[in-house]
Design a protein around this motif. Structure first.
Motif, short mmCIF file in Angstrom:
data_model
loop_
_atom_site.label_atom_id
_atom_site.label_comp_id
_atom_site.label_asym_id
_atom_site.label_seq_id
_atom_site.Cartn_x
_atom_site.Cartn_y
_atom_site.Cartn_z
N THR A 165 -20.39 19.31 4.19
CA THR A 165 -21.77 18.86 4.49
C THR A 165 -22.73 19.26 3.38
O THR A 165 -23.74 18.61 3.15
N HIS A 166 -22.45 20.40 2.74
CA HIS A 166 -23.16 20.85 1.55
C HIS A 166 -22.25 21.90 0.91
O HIS A 166 -21.16 22.17 1.43
N LEU A 167 -22.66 22.49 -0.20
CA LEU A 167 -21.72 23.31 -0.96
C LEU A 167 -22.02 24.80 -0.95
O LEU A 167 -21.56 25.54 -1.82
N HIS A 168 -22.79 25.29 0.03
CA HIS A 168 -22.90 26.74 0.19
C HIS A 168 -21.50 27.30 0.43
O HIS A 168 -20.68 26.67 1.11
N PHE A 169 -21.25 28.50 -0.11
CA PHE A 169 -19.86 28.99 -0.16
C PHE A 169 -19.23 29.14 1.21
O PHE A 169 -17.99 29.12 1.33
N ASP A 170 -20.04 29.31 2.26
CA ASP A 170 -19.47 29.49 3.60
C ASP A 170 -19.14 28.14 4.26
O ASP A 170 -18.79 28.10 5.44
N HIS A 171 -19.22 27.06 3.51
CA HIS A 171 -18.88 25.72 4.02
C HIS A 171 -17.75 25.05 3.25
O HIS A 171 -17.20 24.06 3.72
N CYS A 172 -17.44 25.55 2.06
CA CYS A 172 -16.44 24.87 1.23
C CYS A 172 -15.47 25.85 0.58
O CYS A 172 -14.77 25.51 -0.38
N GLY A 210 -33.28 19.29 4.50
CA GLY A 210 -34.16 20.39 4.90
C GLY A 210 -33.53 21.73 4.59
O GLY A 210 -34.09 22.54 3.85
N HIS A 211 -32.35 21.99 5.15
CA HIS A 211 -31.62 23.22 4.81
C HIS A 211 -31.33 23.21 3.30
O HIS A 211 -31.62 24.17 2.59
N THR A 212 -30.74 22.11 2.84
CA THR A 212 -30.74 21.78 1.41
C THR A 212 -31.25 20.34 1.33
O THR A 212 -31.31 19.63 2.35
N SER A 272 -24.12 20.77 11.20
CA SER A 272 -24.08 21.76 10.11
C SER A 272 -25.29 22.70 10.17
O SER A 272 -25.76 23.04 11.25
N ASP A 273 -25.80 23.10 9.02
CA ASP A 273 -26.83 24.14 8.99
C ASP A 273 -28.23 23.65 9.37
O ASP A 273 -29.17 24.44 9.33
N LEU A 274 -28.38 22.37 9.76
CA LEU A 274 -29.69 21.99 10.31
C LEU A 274 -29.91 22.74 11.63
O LEU A 274 -31.02 23.18 11.92
ZN LIG Z 1 -25.88 26.46 4.13
#
Ligand SMILES: [Zn+2]
Length: 288
Positions: free
Chosen positions: A113-120, A200-202, A221-223
């Motif tokens: 959903t995005h590339l923050h390390f806790d997602h990929c 919004g989150h990213t 995801s992080d929304l």
């Molecule tokens: Zn995130």
């Protein structure tokens, strides 16, 4: 043990959903609830003596009948030792796949959903000799082009969130497709699985929509990272654009509640999915 490793299971029309985990981890409670006073958030989410709260790292495996799709890949095994200690990261996703009887080779599609390390984090695996290999050797990976570009900028605000070994090797070997879905509508990845911008989150965070048999599930995801974040103003300190997050949460809830979407929460270890309703005071809450 397998109860801990498999966080949930659901069927949605013809789709079979399994919720796996890279293990719980710890984040600062204040960072997770932004400007909300602790006296309010600790009633929903208790903190330890270091003010940390337990979060989940939920990966969804969707079997559509034709494809095996993985949404998000946890924290992985490439975090610097110091950060791994701070977060108490467990690196359990490979065991979680094993417990569910799903082989990494079976996976056709991975969506971040995005590339923050806790997602990929488990997009790739660091082997003992230090080499980095794709965790899902036969998968096509899909991410937003803007997330890759943002990660490469290594900005002061969020450089620590982007670990290029989670995506650059997959761009270089051709397994990762960089996409740019149009704002306000979905982009189909495989039949019944689409992504849609919820910024919004990213700036380019995408939700994943699953549609089968007239029903919809949404990995938001992080929304809305946990069921304790359903109030539109209970934002995270990490959110880059809080005002956009509020608008996008309203947009999401404006459909997820009346249409009764099955909501999949990325960081809720104890309630990884559920349906949302309006409570007595008109505030959104998880259905009991
Ligand atoms: Zn995130």
């Amino acid at each position: 043990m397998s109860d801990d490793l498999i966080r949930g299971h659901a069927t949605l029309g013809d789709f079979d959903l399994t919720i796996l985990t890279d293990g719980p981890y710890l984040l600062d409670g204040g960072a997770m609830f932004g400007v909300v006073p602790k006296t309010l958030w600790e009633k929903r989410t208790p903190a330890n003596e270091r003010n940390q709260i337990v979060l989940g790292t939920n990966t969804i495996v969707v079997r559509t009948g034709k494809h095996t799709v993985v949404i998000e890949t946890g924290i992985g095994n490439k975090l610097p030792e110091k950060l791994r200690g701070i977060f108490d990261a467990r690196q359990l996703l490979p065991q979680s796949f094993q417990a569910a009887g799903i082989k990494p080779e079976e996976v056709d599609v991975v969506i971040n959903t995005h590339l923050h390390f806790d997602h990929c984090g488990w997009n790739t695996t660091r082997k003992e000799d230090g080499s980095i290999v794709p965790t899902f050797p036969n998968a096509r990976y899909f991410v937003h082009r803007g997330e890759v570009e943002h990660g490469h900028l290594q900005l002061e605000r969020d450089a620590v969130s982007y670990i290029s070994e989670n995506y650059d090797p997959l761009i270089e070997n051709g397994q990762m497709t960089l996409i740019e879905p149009p704002s306000g509508s979905g982009m189909e990845i495989v039949p019944g699985v689409s992504v849609e911008l919820y910024p919004g989150h990213t700036a380019q965070m995408m939700a994943v929509m699953l549609d089968s048999g007239g029903r919809r599930a949404c990995y938001i995801s992080d929304l809305i990272p946990t069921s304790a974040h359903l109030d539109v103003t209970w934002l995270m300190g990490y959110d880059l654009d809080p005002l956009t997050c509020i608008e996008q949460r309203k947009r999401f809830l404006g459909r997820a509640i009346p249409e009764q979407w099955l909501v999949l929460f990325t960081h809720d270890h104890h309630h990884p999915m559920g349906y949302v309703e309006l409570g007595a005071k008109g505030k959104p809450q998880l259905k009991g």
